[in-house]
Structure formats: structure tokens, C-alpha cells
Design an enzyme around this catalytic site. Structure first.
Site: not given
Ligand code: AMP
Length: 111
Positions: A84, A93, A97
Site C-alpha cells: 500500500n 505506516v 512494507h
Molecule cells: P498499511 O496500512 O499498508 O500501512 O499497513 C500497516 C500495517 O501495520 C497494518 O496492517 C497494521 O495492522 C500493522 N501494524 C501497525 N502497528 C503494528 C505493530 N506494532 N506490529 C505489527 N503490525 C502493526
């Protein structure tokens, strides 16, 4: 500093299932499928839009790790890899990733 940088720096815990010199893989805290893993580079690239030709082999490495983990996690019926990017892409985030999702039949197109 992003939450993923804090995971890399071991400032906050995560269920890390793989790591090497270039990347880390850990289970998503809010899984959207029975298997939901995030593969992140140690290098803090904010998103795919910020990647440069310098990152070419690193980006390839992230995908190879995703494929290797999919095999190790027995996603024999298939899986999905997603990056994303930006607001419209649903990125929450700002540290690049790769999502690795599997363990159920996934819908298409995405919402
Ligand atoms: P995106 O929406 O593509 O930026 O994905 C970010 C992902 O990070 C989401 O699926 C969240 O659930 C995951 N996420 C956020 N904080 C954490 C964390 N501390 N540990 C593991 N996953 C996380």
C-alpha cells in the site's frame, strides 16, 4: 520515528518470524487473514514512491523473502503480496512494507 522503526530498533515488541541483514518479517498486529505477515526493509524508505534505482536489489529481496516465507508458512493454496502506498493506497505506516496474506480465499478487486 515510525512504529516500524521502533520494531527494528527493538524499542517495541513484535512477533518477528524472520530477519537478515536487509529486512525483518513479523506478524501483523491486526491480521486480515489467518496468515498476515509484514516484510520491511531495515532501510527507512517511506513508500514505493520514494524508492530509487539504488533500492532495486533491496526491493527484489523483499519479494523473494515473501515468497520463501509463503512456502515456509505452508501457504500451498496461494497467497497475496501487497504494497500500500500513500493515502489513496491505504498506507498507514510511512515505512515501506510488503504484506503477505494467506490462509483463506482472498477477494478481488480490493475495496
Ligand atoms: P498499511 O496500512 O499498508 O500501512 O499497513 C500497516 C500495517 O501495520 C497494518 O496492517 C497494521 O495492522 C500493522 N501494524 C501497525 N502497528 C503494528 C505493530 N506494532 N506490529 C505489527 N503490525 C502493526
Amino acid at each position: 520515528m515510525t512504529i516500524f522503526q521502533k520494531i527494528i530498533d527493538r524499542q517495541i515488541p513484535a512477533d518477528i518470524i524472520y530477519e537478515d541483514a536487509e529486512c525483518l518479517a513479523f506478524r501483523d498486529v491486526n491480521p486480515q487473514a489467518p496468515t498476515h505477515v509484514l516484510i520491511i526493509p531495515r532501510k527507512p524508505i517511506p513508500s514505493l514512491a520514494h524508492a530509487t534505482v539504488e533500492d532495486q536489489s533491496l526491493l527484489g529481496h523483499l519479494l523473494l523473502v515473501a515468497g520463501k516465507l509463503a512456502v515456509e508458512l505452508h501457504l500451498t493454496d496461494g497467497f497475496r503480496t501487497v504494497l500500500n502506498s500513500g493515502r489513496d493506497g491505504g498506507q498507514t505506516v510511512d515505512h515501506l512494507h510488503v504484506h503477505l496474506l494467506g490462509g483463506r480465499s482472498l477477494g478481488w478487486p480490493p475495496g
